[in-house]
Each structure stands twice: as structure tokens, then as C-alpha cells.
Write an enzyme that holds these catalytic residues in place. Structure first.
Site, PDB file in Angstrom:
ATOM      1  N   GLY A 100     -14.184 -67.329 -47.367  1.00 22.87           N
ATOM      2  CA  GLY A 100     -13.216 -67.441 -46.289  1.00 22.87           C
ATOM      3  C   GLY A 100     -12.875 -66.099 -45.678  1.00 22.87           C
ATOM      4  O   GLY A 100     -12.892 -65.074 -46.364  1.00 22.87           O
ATOM      5  N   GLY A 102      -9.880 -64.454 -43.068  1.00 21.29           N
ATOM      6  CA  GLY A 102      -8.660 -64.614 -42.294  1.00 21.29           C
ATOM      7  C   GLY A 102      -8.468 -63.463 -41.333  1.00 21.29           C
ATOM      8  O   GLY A 102      -9.330 -62.592 -41.200  1.00 21.29           O
ATOM      9  N   LYS A 103      -7.317 -63.478 -40.643  1.00 14.25           N
ATOM     10  CA  LYS A 103      -7.034 -62.391 -39.700  1.00 14.25           C
ATOM     11  C   LYS A 103      -6.973 -61.051 -40.420  1.00 14.25           C
ATOM     12  O   LYS A 103      -7.374 -60.034 -39.880  1.00 14.25           O
ATOM     13  CB  LYS A 103      -5.698 -62.652 -38.979  1.00 14.25           C
ATOM     14  CG  LYS A 103      -5.679 -63.880 -38.090  1.00 14.25           C
ATOM     15  CD  LYS A 103      -4.407 -63.948 -37.263  1.00 14.25           C
ATOM     16  CE  LYS A 103      -3.163 -64.075 -38.114  1.00 14.25           C
ATOM     17  NZ  LYS A 103      -3.059 -65.407 -38.761  1.00 14.25           N
ATOM     18  N   GLU A 104      -6.460 -61.067 -41.638  1.00 10.90           N
ATOM     19  CA  GLU A 104      -6.262 -59.816 -42.369  1.00 10.90           C
ATOM     20  C   GLU A 104      -6.680 -59.929 -43.824  1.00 10.90           C
ATOM     21  O   GLU A 104      -6.076 -59.337 -44.720  1.00 10.90           O
ATOM     22  CB  GLU A 104      -4.790 -59.396 -42.282  1.00 10.90           C
ATOM     23  CG  GLU A 104      -4.363 -59.056 -40.856  1.00 10.90           C
ATOM     24  CD  GLU A 104      -2.890 -58.715 -40.754  1.00 10.90           C
ATOM     25  OE1 GLU A 104      -2.143 -58.976 -41.721  1.00 10.90           O
ATOM     26  OE2 GLU A 104      -2.484 -58.183 -39.704  1.00 10.90           O
ATOM     27  N   LYS A 119      -8.918 -62.358 -53.326  1.00  6.58           N
ATOM     28  CA  LYS A 119      -8.521 -62.183 -51.932  1.00  6.58           C
ATOM     29  C   LYS A 119      -8.333 -60.697 -51.670  1.00  6.58           C
ATOM     30  O   LYS A 119      -7.455 -60.061 -52.258  1.00  6.58           O
ATOM     31  CB  LYS A 119      -7.228 -62.944 -51.643  1.00  6.58           C
ATOM     32  CG  LYS A 119      -6.781 -62.824 -50.184  1.00  6.58           C
ATOM     33  CD  LYS A 119      -5.573 -63.692 -49.904  1.00  6.58           C
ATOM     34  CE  LYS A 119      -5.098 -63.572 -48.462  1.00  6.58           C
ATOM     35  NZ  LYS A 119      -3.939 -64.430 -48.183  1.00  6.58           N
ATOM     36  N   GLY A 188     -11.461 -78.314 -52.155  1.00  5.62           N
ATOM     37  CA  GLY A 188     -11.136 -78.892 -50.856  1.00  5.62           C
ATOM     38  C   GLY A 188     -11.429 -77.969 -49.701  1.00  5.62           C
ATOM     39  O   GLY A 188     -12.128 -76.961 -49.827  1.00  5.62           O
ATOM     40  N   ASP A 222       4.448 -67.896 -42.214  1.00  6.56           N
ATOM     41  CA  ASP A 222       3.252 -67.932 -41.356  1.00  6.56           C
ATOM     42  C   ASP A 222       2.529 -69.265 -41.541  1.00  6.56           C
ATOM     43  O   ASP A 222       1.315 -69.319 -41.520  1.00  6.56           O
ATOM     44  CB  ASP A 222       2.321 -66.769 -41.700  1.00  6.56           C
ATOM     45  CG  ASP A 222       1.173 -66.605 -40.706  1.00  6.56           C
ATOM     46  OD1 ASP A 222       1.377 -66.884 -39.510  1.00  6.56           O
ATOM     47  OD2 ASP A 222       0.070 -66.219 -41.129  1.00  6.56           O
ATOM     48  N   ASN A 227      -3.168 -72.581 -43.055  1.00  7.43           N
ATOM     49  CA  ASN A 227      -2.705 -72.086 -44.349  1.00  7.43           C
ATOM     50  C   ASN A 227      -2.398 -73.223 -45.320  1.00  7.43           C
ATOM     51  O   ASN A 227      -1.563 -73.079 -46.215  1.00  7.43           O
ATOM     52  CB  ASN A 227      -1.456 -71.218 -44.159  1.00  7.43           C
ATOM     53  CG  ASN A 227      -1.762 -69.971 -43.358  1.00  7.43           C
ATOM     54  OD1 ASN A 227      -2.865 -69.441 -43.436  1.00  7.43           O
ATOM     55  ND2 ASN A 227      -0.810 -69.517 -42.570  1.00  7.43           N
TER      56      ASN A 227
END
Length: 285
Positions: A100, A102-104, A119, A188, A222, A227
Site C-alpha cells: 500500500g 498513502g499520501k505520506e 508502515k 481484506g 483523517d 482509512n
């Protein structure tokens, strides 16, 4: 991407010492002068130059002449320090594939005691100013490299997961070092990519999780369809680095925005009408 695993395995003890010295000195310098780094590592100039050359070839360190000559640790080097520490602790044994982006952040599978998730927080790569405005842990002024801002982001998320699990359906926090959080693997898919057969049940479960987090004094900050993870009627709330305490002066506004985002998504995709006032009352009851 994080640094290749073979680079981490091939690091010499002297190169780790250089990376650690740069990490420490970058709290004072944007670019660490060679003489300062030499004094910190206690290496001869030739040894230090050789080690810096190897680290720059692996894109763990960068050299700049402007505004003055110096060296800086970059994300590949920071990844190496975090992975080295997590491996030494026994948290992970091997880094797997990217699962994955994400933005950051970037999220990878890894092997620990079974499959875990790593992460890698990457704060501010797109917009420093927007991050400084939005994040409470960013300093008002002064030098704050992305590396240290990313560590603050990772610690924020790890602290939230520790406080929320298991009352709230979130990943189990396993470990955190620098800008990396190790957590349990969540099955999932992302809610934004799923078509659920019983959307009302999932919506109710999301609101119940928001309520449980609120009871524990935490607002996500957020929350949206991006999310939330879903699998066979279960859901998990993920991505917590922007959480705020319920005592925060803007907590009510932030909570309202989280709820609106979720309600609008279910209305848009599934045609579910759920009054905001009713949803809010359910959360803060």
C-alpha cells in the site's frame, strides 16, 4: 521504496556509525560539515571518505555544496537504521512486498512471528507548509528534517494504536522504531475499493468504532473511506497519525468532519441516508 534488503545486510559497522552520527548531528545541522562528522565518528579522513562514498552509492547519504559543504542522512539511510534495529530486536526477520501507498506512507509486508506489516512514514515529501499547518507535533519554527517529522508521525500512530486496541477495531501495534511502525496484518481490502453486500452493517460498525475511540479520548482526525479496511462483514480503522484528544479545542469540528466523510461516502455509493445529528449523537452518547 525503502532501501533494498541486501544494502542493509551489507552495511559495515563503521557505516552504521556514520549513519547514527548523521542522525544525531542533523538535529543541529541541515547539512553536517565533514570536520564535525569526522570528530563525531573518530575516523580518519580517508576512512570517513570511503564510508561516505559507499553510503552515497547506496543513496543513504547525500552531499551538498550549497549553502555550504555537508552531508545529510536521507530516507534510505533512515530506513536502514530502523530496519537494522527492528531486526536486532527480533521484531522482523525479512522485508516483503509493497502492499500500500498513502499520501505520506508506504506499507510493506514483513516476516516476524508470522506475517506483520511495516508502515514507513514519509511526512512532508509533497508539501512542507501543509504539513506544518496541520500537524500539532511540527515545530513552529526552526530546523525539522522530514526524517524527524516522520518519526513523530510514527510515534503518534503507535501511541494511538496502543491506546485503542483491543476496544477499537484497529491493527495490533507490535513495535515502533524511528519512522516505522510494525503492526498486525489486516486482511481484506480498502473500503474505497470494495463493494460490500451489507453496507448498513459496515456503516454501523464504523460509527461504533468511532464511538469507542471517542470514549477512550481519541478522535481519528483523517477518517474517510480510504482509512477503513473491510473483510467479510468486519472493518478496521487504520491510519492514525493525525489523531487528536477529545479535549483538543478543535476536537468537535474534527470529529464532525470524520463523521461527515463517512456518511457522504455511504450515501454516494450505496444511497444510505443517515442524518448527521443522529450519527453524532450515537458517537458522543
Amino acid at each position: 521504496m525503502p532501501v533494498p534488503a541486501e544494502y542493509v545486510r551489507s552495511l559495515h559497522a563503521y557505516e552504521l556509525r556514520v549513519l547514527l552520527a548523521l542522525e544525531r548531528l542533523m538535529r543541529r545541522y541541515q547539512w553536517v560539515p565533514l570536520d564535525v562528522l569526522k570528530s563525531a565518528t573518530k575516523f580518519s579522513e580517508s576512512e570517513l571518505s570511503y564510508r561516505l562514498g559507499r553510503l552515497m552509492a547506496m543513496d543513504m547519504v547525500r552531499y551538498e555544496k550549497v549553502p555550504y559543504e555537508g552531508y545529510a542522512l536521507v530516507f534510505n539511510g533512515y530506513d536502514s537504521l530502523a530496519l537494522h534495529t527492528l531486526t536486532r530486536r527480533g521484531t522482523i526477520q525479512a522485508l516483503g512486498t509493497l502492499i500500500g501507498v498513502g499520501k505520506e506512507s508506504e506499507v510493506y509486508e514483513a516476516m516476524g512471528l508470522g506475517v506483520v506489516v511495516l508502515k514507513f512514514h514519509r511526512v512532508g515529501q509533497r508539501s512542507f507548509q501543509s504539513v506544518r499547518l496541520k500537524r500539532g507535533y511540527m515545530p513552529e519554527a526552526g530546523h525539522c528534517p522530514w526524517l524527524f517529522a516522520s518519526t513523530s508521525s510514527a510515534k503518534m500512530e503507535y501511541d494511538a494504536l496502543k491506546a485503542l486496541h483491543p476496544a477499537v477495531s484497529v491493527p495490533l501495534p507490535i513495535d515502533q522504531n524511528r519512522h516505522v511502525v510494525a503492526m498486525s496484518y489486516i486482511p481484506g481490502v480498502n473500503l474505497s475499493q470494495a463493494t460490500v453486500t451489507e453496507p448498513q452493517i459496515i456503516l454501523d460498525e464504523i460509527l461504533d468504532n468511532i464511538r469507542e475511540a471517542y470514549r477512550l479520548g481519541i478522535v481519528h482526525g483523517d477518517l474517510s473511506e480510504f482509512n477503513v479496511m473491510v473483510d467479510e462483514g468486519q472493518c478496521w480503522l487504520i491510519d492514525w497519525p493525525q489523531w487528536v484528544e477529545t479535549a483538543h479545542p478543535n476536537a468537535d469540528e474534527i470529529l464532525g468532519r470524520d463523521i461527515v466523510n463517512i456518511l457522504q461516502y455511504f450515501k454516494r455509493k450505496y444511497g444510505i441516508e443517515y442524518a448527521f445529528d443522529e450519527a453524532l449523537a450515537r458517537v458522543v452518547e
